[in-house]
Scaffold this active site. Structure first.
Site, PDB file in Angstrom:
ATOM      1  N   LYS A  13      -5.885   0.927   3.150  1.00  0.00           N
ATOM      2  CA  LYS A  13      -6.572   0.065   4.017  1.00  0.00           C
ATOM      3  C   LYS A  13      -5.380  -0.123   5.396  1.00  0.00           C
ATOM      4  O   LYS A  13      -6.040  -0.188   6.334  1.00  0.00           O
ATOM      5  CB  LYS A  13      -6.652  -1.278   3.384  1.00  0.00           C
ATOM      6  CG  LYS A  13      -7.435  -1.730   2.593  1.00  0.00           C
ATOM      7  CD  LYS A  13      -7.568  -3.115   2.082  1.00  0.00           C
ATOM      8  CE  LYS A  13      -6.338  -3.977   1.711  1.00  0.00           C
ATOM      9  NZ  LYS A  13      -5.583  -3.592   0.424  1.00  0.00           N
ATOM     10  N   ARG A  88      -8.683 -12.571  -0.879  1.00  0.00           N
ATOM     11  CA  ARG A  88      -8.487 -11.702  -1.861  1.00  0.00           C
ATOM     12  C   ARG A  88      -9.007 -12.409  -3.315  1.00  0.00           C
ATOM     13  O   ARG A  88      -8.838 -11.867  -4.330  1.00  0.00           O
ATOM     14  CB  ARG A  88      -7.038 -11.453  -2.233  1.00  0.00           C
ATOM     15  CG  ARG A  88      -6.510 -10.306  -2.190  1.00  0.00           C
ATOM     16  CD  ARG A  88      -5.131 -10.095  -2.180  1.00  0.00           C
ATOM     17  NE  ARG A  88      -4.748  -8.687  -2.557  1.00  0.00           N
ATOM     18  CZ  ARG A  88      -3.805  -8.076  -1.452  1.00  0.00           C
ATOM     19  NH1 ARG A  88      -4.025  -8.246  -0.205  1.00  0.00           N
ATOM     20  NH2 ARG A  88      -3.437  -6.975  -2.044  1.00  0.00           N
ATOM     21  N   ARG A 127       4.073   6.385  -3.027  1.00  0.00           N
ATOM     22  CA  ARG A 127       4.490   5.431  -1.947  1.00  0.00           C
ATOM     23  C   ARG A 127       5.936   4.779  -2.368  1.00  0.00           C
ATOM     24  O   ARG A 127       6.765   4.601  -1.702  1.00  0.00           O
ATOM     25  CB  ARG A 127       3.629   4.417  -1.809  1.00  0.00           C
ATOM     26  CG  ARG A 127       3.983   3.544  -0.566  1.00  0.00           C
ATOM     27  CD  ARG A 127       2.712   2.650  -0.058  1.00  0.00           C
ATOM     28  NE  ARG A 127       2.582   1.331  -1.056  1.00  0.00           N
ATOM     29  CZ  ARG A 127       1.585   0.453  -0.889  1.00  0.00           C
ATOM     30  NH1 ARG A 127       0.794   0.727   0.028  1.00  0.00           N
ATOM     31  NH2 ARG A 127       1.662  -0.835  -1.432  1.00  0.00           N
ATOM     32  N   ARG A 133       9.317  -0.280  -1.706  1.00  0.00           N
ATOM     33  CA  ARG A 133       8.582  -1.646  -1.527  1.00  0.00           C
ATOM     34  C   ARG A 133       8.820  -2.300  -3.146  1.00  0.00           C
ATOM     35  O   ARG A 133       8.495  -1.627  -4.129  1.00  0.00           O
ATOM     36  CB  ARG A 133       7.216  -1.877  -1.467  1.00  0.00           C
ATOM     37  CG  ARG A 133       6.930  -2.605   0.140  1.00  0.00           C
ATOM     38  CD  ARG A 133       5.368  -2.233   0.446  1.00  0.00           C
ATOM     39  NE  ARG A 133       4.456  -2.984  -0.740  1.00  0.00           N
ATOM     40  CZ  ARG A 133       3.180  -3.204  -0.143  1.00  0.00           C
ATOM     41  NH1 ARG A 133       2.931  -2.523   0.735  1.00  0.00           N
ATOM     42  NH2 ARG A 133       2.567  -3.754  -1.420  1.00  0.00           N
ATOM     43  N   ARG A 144      -1.201  -5.360 -10.528  1.00  0.00           N
ATOM     44  CA  ARG A 144      -2.019  -5.487  -8.971  1.00  0.00           C
ATOM     45  C   ARG A 144      -3.392  -4.912  -9.199  1.00  0.00           C
ATOM     46  O   ARG A 144      -4.278  -5.446  -8.616  1.00  0.00           O
ATOM     47  CB  ARG A 144      -1.051  -5.048  -7.832  1.00  0.00           C
ATOM     48  CG  ARG A 144      -0.274  -5.808  -7.414  1.00  0.00           C
ATOM     49  CD  ARG A 144       1.126  -5.118  -6.613  1.00  0.00           C
ATOM     50  NE  ARG A 144       0.517  -4.413  -5.726  1.00  0.00           N
ATOM     51  CZ  ARG A 144       1.191  -3.222  -5.091  1.00  0.00           C
ATOM     52  NH1 ARG A 144       2.226  -2.747  -5.965  1.00  0.00           N
ATOM     53  NH2 ARG A 144       0.909  -2.616  -4.059  1.00  0.00           N
TER      54      ARG A 144
HETATM   55  P1  ADP Z   1      -1.447  -3.676  -1.307  1.00  0.00           P
HETATM   56  O1  ADP Z   1      -2.567  -3.416  -0.424  1.00  0.00           O
HETATM   57  O2  ADP Z   1      -0.511  -2.618  -1.941  1.00  0.00           O
HETATM   58  O3  ADP Z   1      -1.587  -4.816  -2.326  1.00  0.00           O
HETATM   59  P2  ADP Z   1      -0.615  -5.877   0.624  1.00  0.00           P
HETATM   60  O4  ADP Z   1       0.588  -5.602   1.641  1.00  0.00           O
HETATM   61  O5  ADP Z   1      -1.857  -6.139   0.945  1.00  0.00           O
HETATM   62  O6  ADP Z   1      -0.527  -4.482  -0.347  1.00  0.00           O
HETATM   63  O7  ADP Z   1      -0.029  -6.860  -0.332  1.00  0.00           O
HETATM   64  C1  ADP Z   1       1.035  -6.918  -1.025  1.00  0.00           C
HETATM   65  C2  ADP Z   1       1.286  -8.164  -1.895  1.00  0.00           C
HETATM   66  O8  ADP Z   1       1.197  -9.628  -1.084  1.00  0.00           O
HETATM   67  C3  ADP Z   1       0.039  -8.319  -2.929  1.00  0.00           C
HETATM   68  O9  ADP Z   1       0.150  -7.762  -4.127  1.00  0.00           O
HETATM   69  C4  ADP Z   1       0.172  -9.960  -3.200  1.00  0.00           C
HETATM   70  O10 ADP Z   1       0.911 -10.448  -4.154  1.00  0.00           O
HETATM   71  C5  ADP Z   1       0.309 -10.626  -1.816  1.00  0.00           C
HETATM   72  N1  ADP Z   1      -1.037 -10.882  -1.153  1.00  0.00           N
HETATM   73  C6  ADP Z   1      -1.257 -10.166  -0.082  1.00  0.00           C
HETATM   74  N2  ADP Z   1      -2.220 -10.789   0.647  1.00  0.00           N
HETATM   75  C7  ADP Z   1      -2.635 -11.782  -0.302  1.00  0.00           C
HETATM   76  C8  ADP Z   1      -3.708 -12.751  -0.425  1.00  0.00           C
HETATM   77  N3  ADP Z   1      -4.669 -13.070   0.580  1.00  0.00           N
HETATM   78  N4  ADP Z   1      -3.615 -13.730  -1.475  1.00  0.00           N
HETATM   79  C9  ADP Z   1      -2.545 -13.804  -2.223  1.00  0.00           C
HETATM   80  N5  ADP Z   1      -1.612 -12.945  -2.110  1.00  0.00           N
HETATM   81  C10 ADP Z   1      -1.716 -11.821  -1.167  1.00  0.00           C
END
Ligand code: ADP
Length: 188
Positions: A13, A88, A127, A133, A144
């Protein structure tokens, strides 16, 4: 233009969003990046957020919505925004719909990037070696993905029933995925 981008962790994404905002010239609102920025500080809030993210859990809905709504009201989002990783959960989707209804700005489209779980685990472990990370380790990655299937996948049906869903095969090469995204959004 207001676009939501849904996809499991590791689907690509982030990469596709960067290409899309370059061509659409709207801001990229990644809740993952916003939450990581919060975690960089040393405050009670940053420790609270880290306790969720580093365990592979989602941050609380009301907190995420507060961060997103502040951004959306800012002048930089006047022409629209691309939401990456938000909403989400069904609660977040409902809160976003309510907030956008108040603003009188409906969502234009919801993109879904589809990648199978095996490929995702492989990409995320790769990654983990390069990006460092804290949430990219084997146990957290599995958690996740579980959370994605349980909490985020239902949004696909939700947006399909609103007639807004456009699904793209994320198993292809990066350029092919981007070209399908452009097609799905009917961009020239
Ligand atoms: P990835 O696509 O690898 O999961 P992101 O950078 O989108 O990585 O998100 C990393 C983490 O941040 C998620 O695993 C979650 O814990 C938190 N997070 C991101 N967006 C949300 C959201 N909309 N609601 C709740 N937690 C979120």
């Amino acid at each position: 233009m207001l676009i939501v981008f849904i996809g499991p962790p590791g689907a690509g994404k982030g990469t596709q969003c960067r290409r899309l905002v370059d061509s659409l010239r709207i801001p990229h609102l990644s809740t993952g990046e916003m939450l990581r920025a919060v975690m960089e500080q040393d405050t009670a809030l940053s420790r609270y957020v880290a306790s969720y993210i580093n365990a592979g859990k989602l941050a609380p809905d009301h907190l995420v919505m507060r961060i997103v709504s502040q951004q959306l009201k800012s002048p930089q989002c006047e022409r629209g925004a691309l939401f990456d990783g938000f909403p989400r959960t069904m609660v977040q989707a409902q809160m976003l719909d309510d907030f956008l209804a108040e603003l009188g700005r409906p969502l234009d489209a919801v993109l879904e990037l589809r990648v199978n779980d095996e490929a995702l685990i492989e990409r995320l472990l790769k990654r983990a070696k390069t990006d460092g990370r804290a949430d990219d380790n084997d146990a957290t990655i599995r958690e996740r993905l579980r959370v994605f299937h349980e909490q985020t996948k239902p949004l696909v049906q939700y947006y399909a029933s609103q007639g807004k869903l456009r699904s793209v095969d994320g198993m292809q090469a990066e350029d092919a995925v981007f070209s399908d995204i452009r097609g799905a959004l009917k961009l020239p």
